[in-house]
Design an enzyme around this catalytic site. Sequence first.
Site, PDB file in Angstrom:
ATOM      1  N   ASP A 176     -46.129  27.865   6.154  1.00 21.66           N
ATOM      2  CA  ASP A 176     -45.436  26.594   6.402  1.00 21.66           C
ATOM      3  C   ASP A 176     -44.966  25.897   5.114  1.00 21.66           C
ATOM      4  O   ASP A 176     -45.777  25.551   4.267  1.00 21.66           O
ATOM      5  CB  ASP A 176     -46.345  25.626   7.154  1.00 21.66           C
ATOM      6  CG  ASP A 176     -46.978  26.227   8.402  1.00 21.66           C
ATOM      7  OD1 ASP A 176     -47.224  27.444   8.416  1.00 21.66           O
ATOM      8  OD2 ASP A 176     -47.237  25.477   9.344  1.00 21.66           O
TER       9      ASP A 176
ATOM     10  N   GLU B  73     -41.684  24.687   9.797  1.00 22.56           N
ATOM     11  CA  GLU B  73     -41.859  23.567  10.737  1.00 22.56           C
ATOM     12  C   GLU B  73     -42.215  22.243  10.085  1.00 22.56           C
ATOM     13  O   GLU B  73     -42.166  21.211  10.744  1.00 22.56           O
ATOM     14  CB  GLU B  73     -42.888  23.922  11.808  1.00 22.56           C
ATOM     15  CG  GLU B  73     -44.292  23.960  11.293  1.00 22.56           C
ATOM     16  CD  GLU B  73     -45.294  23.315  12.245  1.00 22.56           C
ATOM     17  OE1 GLU B  73     -44.953  23.048  13.387  1.00 22.56           O
ATOM     18  OE2 GLU B  73     -46.410  23.069  11.792  1.00 22.56           O
ATOM     19  N   ASN B  74     -42.593  22.273   8.796  1.00 27.32           N
ATOM     20  CA  ASN B  74     -42.931  21.022   8.108  1.00 27.32           C
ATOM     21  C   ASN B  74     -41.964  20.712   6.970  1.00 27.32           C
ATOM     22  O   ASN B  74     -42.272  19.916   6.077  1.00 27.32           O
ATOM     23  CB  ASN B  74     -44.355  21.094   7.537  1.00 27.32           C
ATOM     24  CG  ASN B  74     -45.386  21.430   8.587  1.00 27.32           C
ATOM     25  OD1 ASN B  74     -45.922  22.533   8.604  1.00 27.32           O
ATOM     26  ND2 ASN B  74     -45.645  20.504   9.478  1.00 27.32           N
TER      27      ASN B  74
ATOM     28  N   ASN C 280     -45.405  23.541  16.595  1.00 28.21           N
ATOM     29  CA  ASN C 280     -45.461  22.324  17.409  1.00 28.21           C
ATOM     30  C   ASN C 280     -44.658  21.157  16.833  1.00 28.21           C
ATOM     31  O   ASN C 280     -44.257  20.261  17.574  1.00 28.21           O
ATOM     32  CB  ASN C 280     -46.924  21.895  17.606  1.00 28.21           C
ATOM     33  CG  ASN C 280     -47.679  21.771  16.297  1.00 28.21           C
ATOM     34  OD1 ASN C 280     -47.734  22.724  15.525  1.00 28.21           O
ATOM     35  ND2 ASN C 280     -48.252  20.617  16.037  1.00 28.21           N
ATOM     36  N   HIS C 281     -44.411  21.155  15.514  1.00 32.74           N
ATOM     37  CA  HIS C 281     -43.660  20.045  14.916  1.00 32.74           C
ATOM     38  C   HIS C 281     -42.143  20.222  15.003  1.00 32.74           C
ATOM     39  O   HIS C 281     -41.399  19.373  14.533  1.00 32.74           O
ATOM     40  CB  HIS C 281     -44.052  19.854  13.449  1.00 32.74           C
ATOM     41  CG  HIS C 281     -45.401  19.223  13.276  1.00 32.74           C
ATOM     42  ND1 HIS C 281     -45.699  17.967  13.767  1.00 32.74           N
ATOM     43  CD2 HIS C 281     -46.528  19.673  12.691  1.00 32.74           C
ATOM     44  CE1 HIS C 281     -46.963  17.674  13.488  1.00 32.74           C
ATOM     45  NE2 HIS C 281     -47.489  18.695  12.843  1.00 32.74           N
TER      46      HIS C 281
ATOM     47  N   HIS D 256     -48.396  30.536  15.830  1.00 30.66           N
ATOM     48  CA  HIS D 256     -48.682  29.199  15.294  1.00 30.66           C
ATOM     49  C   HIS D 256     -49.829  28.603  16.106  1.00 30.66           C
ATOM     50  O   HIS D 256     -49.625  28.104  17.221  1.00 30.66           O
ATOM     51  CB  HIS D 256     -47.405  28.350  15.406  1.00 30.66           C
ATOM     52  CG  HIS D 256     -47.438  27.131  14.567  1.00 30.66           C
ATOM     53  ND1 HIS D 256     -47.247  27.154  13.207  1.00 30.66           N
ATOM     54  CD2 HIS D 256     -47.662  25.830  14.884  1.00 30.66           C
ATOM     55  CE1 HIS D 256     -47.319  25.936  12.729  1.00 30.66           C
ATOM     56  NE2 HIS D 256     -47.585  25.110  13.728  1.00 30.66           N
TER      57      HIS D 256
ATOM     58  N   HIS E 202     -50.069  27.444  10.853  1.00 31.59           N
ATOM     59  CA  HIS E 202     -50.452  26.139  11.415  1.00 31.59           C
ATOM     60  C   HIS E 202     -51.577  25.449  10.647  1.00 31.59           C
ATOM     61  O   HIS E 202     -51.540  24.244  10.483  1.00 31.59           O
ATOM     62  CB  HIS E 202     -50.835  26.226  12.888  1.00 31.59           C
ATOM     63  CG  HIS E 202     -51.166  24.886  13.503  1.00 31.59           C
ATOM     64  ND1 HIS E 202     -50.268  23.843  13.552  1.00 31.59           N
ATOM     65  CD2 HIS E 202     -52.313  24.404  14.088  1.00 31.59           C
ATOM     66  CE1 HIS E 202     -50.835  22.800  14.152  1.00 31.59           C
ATOM     67  NE2 HIS E 202     -52.068  23.108  14.474  1.00 31.59           N
TER      68      HIS E 202
ATOM     69  N   HIS F  32     -52.350  25.786   7.480  1.00 32.39           N
ATOM     70  CA  HIS F  32     -51.917  25.557   6.091  1.00 32.39           C
ATOM     71  C   HIS F  32     -52.956  26.019   5.070  1.00 32.39           C
ATOM     72  O   HIS F  32     -52.779  25.775   3.875  1.00 32.39           O
ATOM     73  CB  HIS F  32     -51.558  24.085   5.832  1.00 32.39           C
ATOM     74  CG  HIS F  32     -50.381  23.591   6.597  1.00 32.39           C
ATOM     75  ND1 HIS F  32     -49.666  22.483   6.217  1.00 32.39           N
ATOM     76  CD2 HIS F  32     -49.801  24.038   7.732  1.00 32.39           C
ATOM     77  CE1 HIS F  32     -48.687  22.261   7.089  1.00 32.39           C
ATOM     78  NE2 HIS F  32     -48.757  23.199   8.012  1.00 32.39           N
TER      79      HIS F  32
HETATM   80 FE   LIG Z   1     -47.401  23.445   9.839  1.00 36.88          FE
END
Ligand SMILES: [Fe+2]
Length: 259
Positions: free
Chosen positions: A9, A40-41, A68-69, A149, A174, A176
């Site tokens: 991520d 995703e981040n 999810n983000h 994830h 997910h 990290h």
């Molecule tokens: Fe993430």
Amino acid sequence: MLNVMMIGDVVGDPGLAVLEQRLPGLVREHGADFVVVNGENAADGFGLTKETLDRILAAGADVVTSGNHVWEKRDFWPVLAAERRVLRPANYPGEAPGAGWLSVQKAEVTWLVLNLQGREYMTPIDCPFKSFDNITNIPTNTIVLVDFHAESTREKEALAYYLDGRVSLLAGTHTHVQTADERILPGGTAYITDLGMTGINDSIIGMDPKICLDRARNQVLYRMECAKAGPNGADSAVQGVIAEIDRESGRALSIKRIG
Ligand SMILES: [Fe+2]
């Protein structure tokens, strides 16, 4: 032989900066034929934007996965629907924008990249196991890569064993935090529970430590911000794995951590 790189991520501008700085060199150094980056981040720590997606692709990603983000920035939903090279988890129920998997030709082979999301300690969405099985007609000699994830180590290992021998590489994202359990499963699938993160080391999962600490201690939802880069970027990392895959059988021959 094929070399596959999967990167954890990317967290905010500091993550994008270190990715742009180091990914091209990592690709050259490892002779990567195919690169998957979880983004995703990328947009200030929460979701993606068109600009952050373009930066990840320009840095060398063939496909950008998420989690999810991915829904955080609503302006991004039309991009998800239009740009094939970015994925959201495939196991969202109903009609979500975008796609959960992509089949693409590169280096004279067919690649299938699949993004799935876990259900343990997360939003209860459709079954990731059945979601894989629902992708029918995967041609033989396809190199299948999965970004799972998920929060739960047990769920990640379970999916890896379920897909052992059917996919070349399954990498968790997910948390990290990079795990040290990379290995080849008995059926030939390369696996790691979590790729780790691309961003600032002196942080709590890439975010400002003080804010995260205040949230944890006070249980007040202060707005989280990405950790700040140090003076020369030496405190940043690009974390992930590089795996060697046999071109004919799709079996993984090795997997090593990056970062
Ligand atoms: Fe993430």
